[in-house]
Design an enzyme around this catalytic site. Structure first.
Site, PDB file in Angstrom:
ATOM      1  N   ARG A  39      54.651 -37.177 -34.874  1.00  0.00           N
ATOM      2  CA  ARG A  39      55.241 -36.855 -35.428  1.00  0.00           C
ATOM      3  C   ARG A  39      56.564 -36.561 -34.838  1.00  0.00           C
ATOM      4  O   ARG A  39      57.026 -37.201 -33.906  1.00  0.00           O
ATOM      5  CB  ARG A  39      55.454 -36.664 -36.778  1.00  0.00           C
ATOM      6  CG  ARG A  39      56.427 -37.075 -37.863  1.00  0.00           C
ATOM      7  CD  ARG A  39      57.742 -36.255 -37.868  1.00  0.00           C
ATOM      8  NE  ARG A  39      57.324 -35.182 -38.200  1.00  0.00           N
ATOM      9  CZ  ARG A  39      58.446 -34.123 -37.824  1.00  0.00           C
ATOM     10  NH1 ARG A  39      59.499 -34.364 -37.515  1.00  0.00           N
ATOM     11  NH2 ARG A  39      58.410 -32.099 -38.433  1.00  0.00           N
ATOM     12  N   ASP A  40      56.788 -34.981 -34.524  1.00  0.00           N
ATOM     13  CA  ASP A  40      57.696 -34.363 -34.082  1.00  0.00           C
ATOM     14  C   ASP A  40      58.206 -34.202 -32.808  1.00  0.00           C
ATOM     15  O   ASP A  40      59.303 -34.545 -31.626  1.00  0.00           O
ATOM     16  CB  ASP A  40      57.834 -33.053 -34.789  1.00  0.00           C
ATOM     17  CG  ASP A  40      59.239 -31.864 -34.385  1.00  0.00           C
ATOM     18  OD1 ASP A  40      60.249 -32.736 -34.445  1.00  0.00           O
ATOM     19  OD2 ASP A  40      59.113 -31.114 -33.464  1.00  0.00           O
ATOM     20  N   HIS A 230      57.320 -22.985 -37.602  1.00  0.00           N
ATOM     21  CA  HIS A 230      57.352 -23.913 -36.752  1.00  0.00           C
ATOM     22  C   HIS A 230      58.363 -24.047 -36.419  1.00  0.00           C
ATOM     23  O   HIS A 230      58.835 -23.265 -35.998  1.00  0.00           O
ATOM     24  CB  HIS A 230      57.603 -25.202 -37.526  1.00  0.00           C
ATOM     25  CG  HIS A 230      57.464 -26.987 -37.203  1.00  0.00           C
ATOM     26  ND1 HIS A 230      57.410 -28.022 -36.172  1.00  0.00           N
ATOM     27  CD2 HIS A 230      59.446 -26.693 -35.844  1.00  0.00           C
ATOM     28  CE1 HIS A 230      57.794 -28.653 -35.855  1.00  0.00           C
ATOM     29  NE2 HIS A 230      59.259 -28.291 -35.202  1.00  0.00           N
ATOM     30  N   HIS A 232      60.095 -23.699 -32.011  1.00  0.00           N
ATOM     31  CA  HIS A 232      60.645 -24.510 -30.878  1.00  0.00           C
ATOM     32  C   HIS A 232      60.526 -22.931 -29.579  1.00  0.00           C
ATOM     33  O   HIS A 232      60.745 -22.595 -29.540  1.00  0.00           O
ATOM     34  CB  HIS A 232      61.248 -25.273 -30.689  1.00  0.00           C
ATOM     35  CG  HIS A 232      61.011 -26.866 -31.726  1.00  0.00           C
ATOM     36  ND1 HIS A 232      61.531 -27.884 -31.413  1.00  0.00           N
ATOM     37  CD2 HIS A 232      60.818 -27.000 -33.207  1.00  0.00           C
ATOM     38  CE1 HIS A 232      61.551 -28.412 -31.936  1.00  0.00           C
ATOM     39  NE2 HIS A 232      60.700 -28.512 -33.392  1.00  0.00           N
ATOM     40  N   CYS A 263      64.330 -32.098 -32.231  1.00  0.00           N
ATOM     41  CA  CYS A 263      65.159 -33.450 -33.294  1.00  0.00           C
ATOM     42  C   CYS A 263      66.200 -34.055 -32.350  1.00  0.00           C
ATOM     43  O   CYS A 263      66.975 -33.219 -31.766  1.00  0.00           O
ATOM     44  CB  CYS A 263      66.032 -32.350 -34.206  1.00  0.00           C
ATOM     45  SG  CYS A 263      66.055 -33.219 -35.805  1.00  0.00           S
ATOM     46  N   ASN A 272      58.472 -28.618 -28.754  1.00  0.00           N
ATOM     47  CA  ASN A 272      57.393 -27.689 -29.453  1.00  0.00           C
ATOM     48  C   ASN A 272      56.920 -26.479 -28.751  1.00  0.00           C
ATOM     49  O   ASN A 272      56.665 -27.159 -27.401  1.00  0.00           O
ATOM     50  CB  ASN A 272      56.413 -28.326 -30.913  1.00  0.00           C
ATOM     51  CG  ASN A 272      58.031 -29.096 -31.076  1.00  0.00           C
ATOM     52  OD1 ASN A 272      57.770 -29.073 -32.562  1.00  0.00           O
ATOM     53  ND2 ASN A 272      57.323 -30.312 -30.768  1.00  0.00           N
TER      54      ASN A 272
END
Length: 329
Positions: A39-40, A230, A232, A263, A272
């Site tokens: 996903r991300d 979360h 990065h 994003c 990430n």
């Protein structure tokens, strides 16, 4: 069938307590890695992978031992075309061993996630108004109200709920985000009794001192709720932040195979922290994850082939230490 054990912690994981938030020199014996590359990771890649290739990636992740995986997001395909096949991916997910997570941003997204039979939903509240409007078309206050509605519906449907407070460490448009603002959002979002709160450094500006301050805020405003992080690695602080969060009793850490992602609505929000690099840090620190590094590294190399590029993660290039001969991708 929803997995009701996804958030249970073993006795070996450091508990959440309102005591001192000074990082311990020791780390817990185990922690959960939440894999977000499907996903991300993929949402910010220029290459649009077909559904079958995404499922091949997911097969690598499952084979490596990862047991919480963010598989897709239920967003408008014109906004995030990489996630246009959310239903097709969800329909093909292997069920039983993994708790599958879907990101949702609105009522329609939650309808789709429930219909797809996922186990968990991740619902985002952005800490700054400007970024919230660009990312989700709502103010932060409207985002909190929406979270409260969606959390109840998701819980009633049997799904576990995570509220992610995005841009908790800084906003690409407004700059610094005060700890007090994030603390207020944690308090307001905790009213809906989430199964988990996630604090996200969406643009990779955070440092360990902020992790300490936000962990303190979370324990004060939402005692007893598991805390997920979360990070990065945009400015090479992601792994230091992860280690600090771990020492403070993190229940889970997000990571993305190969370090891909970011994003699409945040300028210069690069990848990430890489799952394989995080695994190396945790393993060498004595913290178990249940992940097989050989399968993980094979998957990272294969992911680079899928995307036609070299993934940002370092371990797939540097190799394990002590050296180990790995199988081909």
């Amino acid at each position: 069938m929803p997995n009701n054990t996804a958030f249970e912690q073993s006795d070996t994981v450091m508990p959440h307590t309102p005591s001192s938030v000074t990082p311990s020199s020791a780390v817990p014996e185990s922690v959960t890695i939440v894999e977000v590359s499907p996903r991300d990771g993929l949402q910010n890649e220029a290459t649009l992978l077909p559904t079958e290739t995404k499922l091949e990636l997911i097969d690598h992740l499952v084979a490596s031992g990862l047991r919480r995986i963010e598989a897709t997001s239920f967003v408008h395909p014109k906004r995030v075309p990489q996630m246009a096949d959310a239903e097709a991916v969800s329909a093909a997910l292997p069920r039983g061993e993994v708790s599958w997570i879907g990101l949702v941003l609105n009522e329609r997204g939650l309808d789709r996630a429930i219909a797809a039979g996922l186990d968990e939903v991740n619902i985002v509240v952005v800490a700054s108004d400007t970024f919230s409007r660009r990312n989700q078309g709502t103010s932060t206050d409207e985002g909190v109200d929406l979270w409260n509605r969606l959390a109840k519906r998701a819980s009633d449907a049997g799904l576990k709920t995570t509220v992610t407070i995005a841009a908790a460490f800084g906003c690409p448009f407004e700059g610094e985000v005060p700890t007090e603002r994030v603390a207020d959002l944690i308090r307001r979002c905790s009213d809906a009794q989430p199964d988990e709160i996630a604090l996200a450094d969406t643009i990779g500006v955070g440092v360990p001192a902020q992790v300490v301050a936000l962990a303190d805020a979370a324990r004060r405003e939402a005692p007893g709720i598991p805390l997920r992080w979360h990070f990065h690695n945009t400015r090479n602080t992601g792994y230091a932040n992860a280690l600090t969060a771990l020492q403070l009793g993190a229940s889970a850490l997000d990571a993305s195979l190969g370090g891909i992602g970011g994003c699409p609505f945040a300028p210069a929000a690069t990848g990430n922290i890489a799952t394989e690099d995080l695994w190396y840090l945790l393993d060498r620190s004595g913290c178990a994850t249940g992940v097989d590094p050989a399968v993980l590294l094979s998957g990272a190399r294969r992911l680079g082939e899928m995307l036609g590029t070299t993934v940002p993660g370092q371990l797939s290039r540097a190799g394990l230490f002590p050296p180990v001969e790995l199988p081909p991708a």
